[in-house]
Design an enzyme around this catalytic site. Structure first.
Site, PDB file in Angstrom:
ATOM      1  N   LYS A 270      24.707  54.466  54.444  1.00  0.00           N
ATOM      2  CA  LYS A 270      24.286  55.335  55.552  1.00  0.00           C
ATOM      3  C   LYS A 270      23.378  56.442  55.007  1.00  0.00           C
ATOM      4  O   LYS A 270      22.339  56.760  55.605  1.00  0.00           O
ATOM      5  CB  LYS A 270      25.519  55.922  56.266  1.00  0.00           C
ATOM      6  CG  LYS A 270      25.134  56.842  57.420  1.00  0.00           C
ATOM      7  CD  LYS A 270      26.317  57.427  58.179  1.00  0.00           C
ATOM      8  CE  LYS A 270      25.825  58.480  59.173  1.00  0.00           C
ATOM      9  NZ  LYS A 270      26.904  59.228  59.822  1.00  0.00           N
TER      10      LYS A 270
ATOM     11  N   ASP B  46      22.068  70.653  63.093  1.00  0.00           N
ATOM     12  CA  ASP B  46      22.274  70.372  64.505  1.00  0.00           C
ATOM     13  C   ASP B  46      21.726  68.983  64.744  1.00  0.00           C
ATOM     14  O   ASP B  46      20.599  68.681  64.365  1.00  0.00           O
ATOM     15  CB  ASP B  46      21.611  71.403  65.425  1.00  0.00           C
ATOM     16  CG  ASP B  46      22.288  71.387  66.792  1.00  0.00           C
ATOM     17  OD1 ASP B  46      23.495  71.698  66.840  1.00  0.00           O
ATOM     18  OD2 ASP B  46      21.649  71.024  67.788  1.00  0.00           O
ATOM     19  N   SER B  47      22.547  68.139  65.302  1.00  0.00           N
ATOM     20  CA  SER B  47      22.139  66.754  65.405  1.00  0.00           C
ATOM     21  C   SER B  47      22.661  66.148  66.686  1.00  0.00           C
ATOM     22  O   SER B  47      23.466  66.758  67.391  1.00  0.00           O
ATOM     23  CB  SER B  47      22.645  65.980  64.184  1.00  0.00           C
ATOM     24  OG  SER B  47      23.971  66.336  63.893  1.00  0.00           O
TER      25      SER B  47
ATOM     26  N   GLY C  66      33.019  65.742  59.409  1.00  0.00           N
ATOM     27  CA  GLY C  66      32.161  64.602  59.080  1.00  0.00           C
ATOM     28  C   GLY C  66      30.833  65.065  58.506  1.00  0.00           C
ATOM     29  O   GLY C  66      30.357  64.556  57.484  1.00  0.00           O
ATOM     30  N   LYS C  67      30.240  66.073  59.141  1.00  0.00           N
ATOM     31  CA  LYS C  67      28.958  66.612  58.657  1.00  0.00           C
ATOM     32  C   LYS C  67      29.139  67.286  57.298  1.00  0.00           C
ATOM     33  O   LYS C  67      28.321  67.107  56.393  1.00  0.00           O
ATOM     34  CB  LYS C  67      28.436  67.675  59.616  1.00  0.00           C
ATOM     35  CG  LYS C  67      27.812  67.154  60.868  1.00  0.00           C
ATOM     36  CD  LYS C  67      27.234  68.363  61.582  1.00  0.00           C
ATOM     37  CE  LYS C  67      26.789  68.091  62.965  1.00  0.00           C
ATOM     38  NZ  LYS C  67      26.359  69.320  63.637  1.00  0.00           N
TER      39      LYS C  67
ATOM     40  N   GLY D  57      31.842  60.643  64.709  1.00  0.00           N
ATOM     41  CA  GLY D  57      31.089  60.749  65.961  1.00  0.00           C
ATOM     42  C   GLY D  57      30.749  59.395  66.569  1.00  0.00           C
ATOM     43  O   GLY D  57      31.608  58.530  66.738  1.00  0.00           O
TER      44      GLY D  57
ATOM     45  N   HIS E 289      19.468  59.819  59.702  1.00  0.00           N
ATOM     46  CA  HIS E 289      18.697  60.967  60.187  1.00  0.00           C
ATOM     47  C   HIS E 289      18.951  62.191  59.292  1.00  0.00           C
ATOM     48  O   HIS E 289      18.047  62.955  58.993  1.00  0.00           O
ATOM     49  CB  HIS E 289      19.097  61.264  61.633  1.00  0.00           C
ATOM     50  CG  HIS E 289      20.584  61.346  61.865  1.00  0.00           C
ATOM     51  ND1 HIS E 289      21.465  60.427  61.351  1.00  0.00           N
ATOM     52  CD2 HIS E 289      21.351  62.264  62.520  1.00  0.00           C
ATOM     53  CE1 HIS E 289      22.699  60.760  61.691  1.00  0.00           C
ATOM     54  NE2 HIS E 289      22.651  61.873  62.396  1.00  0.00           N
TER      55      HIS E 289
HETATM   56  P1  IMP Z   1      26.348  69.464  66.926  1.00  0.00           P
HETATM   57  O1  IMP Z   1      25.161  69.300  66.027  1.00  0.00           O
HETATM   58  O2  IMP Z   1      27.468  70.185  66.263  1.00  0.00           O
HETATM   59  O3  IMP Z   1      25.986  69.987  68.265  1.00  0.00           O
HETATM   60  O4  IMP Z   1      26.970  68.033  67.170  1.00  0.00           O
HETATM   61  C1  IMP Z   1      26.207  66.890  67.100  1.00  0.00           C
HETATM   62  C2  IMP Z   1      27.045  65.678  67.440  1.00  0.00           C
HETATM   63  O5  IMP Z   1      26.186  64.540  67.312  1.00  0.00           O
HETATM   64  C3  IMP Z   1      28.164  65.428  66.457  1.00  0.00           C
HETATM   65  O6  IMP Z   1      29.351  66.066  66.807  1.00  0.00           O
HETATM   66  C4  IMP Z   1      28.287  63.898  66.520  1.00  0.00           C
HETATM   67  O7  IMP Z   1      29.031  63.466  67.583  1.00  0.00           O
HETATM   68  C5  IMP Z   1      26.872  63.457  66.774  1.00  0.00           C
HETATM   69  N1  IMP Z   1      26.317  63.074  65.491  1.00  0.00           N
HETATM   70  C6  IMP Z   1      25.466  63.791  64.715  1.00  0.00           C
HETATM   71  N2  IMP Z   1      25.218  63.147  63.565  1.00  0.00           N
HETATM   72  C7  IMP Z   1      25.950  62.019  63.618  1.00  0.00           C
HETATM   73  C8  IMP Z   1      26.129  60.955  62.712  1.00  0.00           C
HETATM   74  O8  IMP Z   1      25.618  60.911  61.582  1.00  0.00           O
HETATM   75  N3  IMP Z   1      26.941  59.975  63.139  1.00  0.00           N
HETATM   76  C9  IMP Z   1      27.560  59.981  64.331  1.00  0.00           C
HETATM   77  N4  IMP Z   1      27.459  60.957  65.203  1.00  0.00           N
HETATM   78  C10 IMP Z   1      26.645  61.971  64.851  1.00  0.00           C
END
Ligand code: IMP
Length: 209
Positions: free
Chosen positions: A188, A74-75, A18-19, A166, A193
């Site tokens: 979006k 990282d989000s 997705g990212k 997510g 963010h």
């Molecule tokens: P990490 O940054 O890989 O630790 O994972 C961050 C998690 O935050 C993701 O796997 C998503 O579940 C959630 N997340 C981050 N950005 C979004 C977004 O744009 N939409 C929905 N969930 C997000």
């Protein structure tokens, strides 16, 4: 002044499809050739940091060891009534093994966990939440740049929509009525963010092109 990013290959230091998809869309106008960490067969480093910036830098530097500049994300979701949780642990809350013993991520489980904790606080609980995103750029010589973005909103239940990824189906951005999973990706990208952080990155490393 931030180091400028020249046209050419850039590793997207993420294994989250997705990212990767969203970052590819955001990079499209800038003459960058995105290559994903998965395509290069790079291992996924452990996210041992306690802040978004620490984890983003960890992932970007690990991928820049490939010899190419790398961009990581990282989000996560910060829920006000939960004191900012799940925060940096947003992805962990979807790990099935925490609950059911087998590996893999289940976003309905994660969204349900957040909703369950909110429900414990009663029907008038504050449903405010924010998605936050830290983007880190790292170069093979160790140079780094960090950019942060945020979007405020409200959590809804039950989840709605099939676009996005997510926690998108439970997040309604401030001033909107549809969730991030119901609106088109372009809508979006205008407010997310990730787009907020990306705008700061563009202004700094593409000289505001
Ligand atoms: P990490 O940054 O890989 O630790 O994972 C961050 C998690 O935050 C993701 O796997 C998503 O579940 C959630 N997340 C981050 N950005 C979004 C977004 O744009 N939409 C929905 N969930 C997000």
């Amino acid at each position: 002044m931030a180091r400028q990013l020249s046209p050419g290959k850039l590793v997207i230091a993420s294994h989250n499809q997705g990212k990767v998809r969203e970052i590819r869309d955001l990079l499209a106008p800038y003459g960058i050739e995105p290559v994903s960490a998965g395509e290069l067969g790079l291992a996924e480093p452990k996210e041992t940091g306690t802040t978004f910036a620490e984890n983003a830098l960890l992932k970007a530097h690990a991928a820049a060891a490939s010899g190419l500049p790398a961009l990581s994300d990282d989000s996560g979701l910060e829920v006000k009534a939960l004191g900012g949780r799940p925060g940096v642990y947003t992805a962990d809350w979807a790990e099935r093994q925490w609950f059911e013993g087998d590996a893999g991520r289940d976003w309905y489980l994660a969204m349900g966990k957040v909703e369950g904790l909110l429900a414990e606080q009663g029907p008038d609980v504050d449903r405010s939440a924010a998605f936050v995103c830290t983007l880190a750029l790292a170069w093979p010589d160790g140079h780094e740049e960090v950019f942060e973005g945020r979007v405020e909103g409200q959590l809804t239940w039950p989840p709605r929509g099939a676009k996005g990824f997510g926690y998108d189906p439970v997040f309604v951005p401030l001033g909107g009525t549809q969730t991030f999973a119901e609106i088109e990706p372009a809508a979006k990208h205008a407010i997310s963010h990730r787009a907020d952080a990306f705008g700061k990155l563009v202004a700094a490393v593409f000289g505001g092109q």
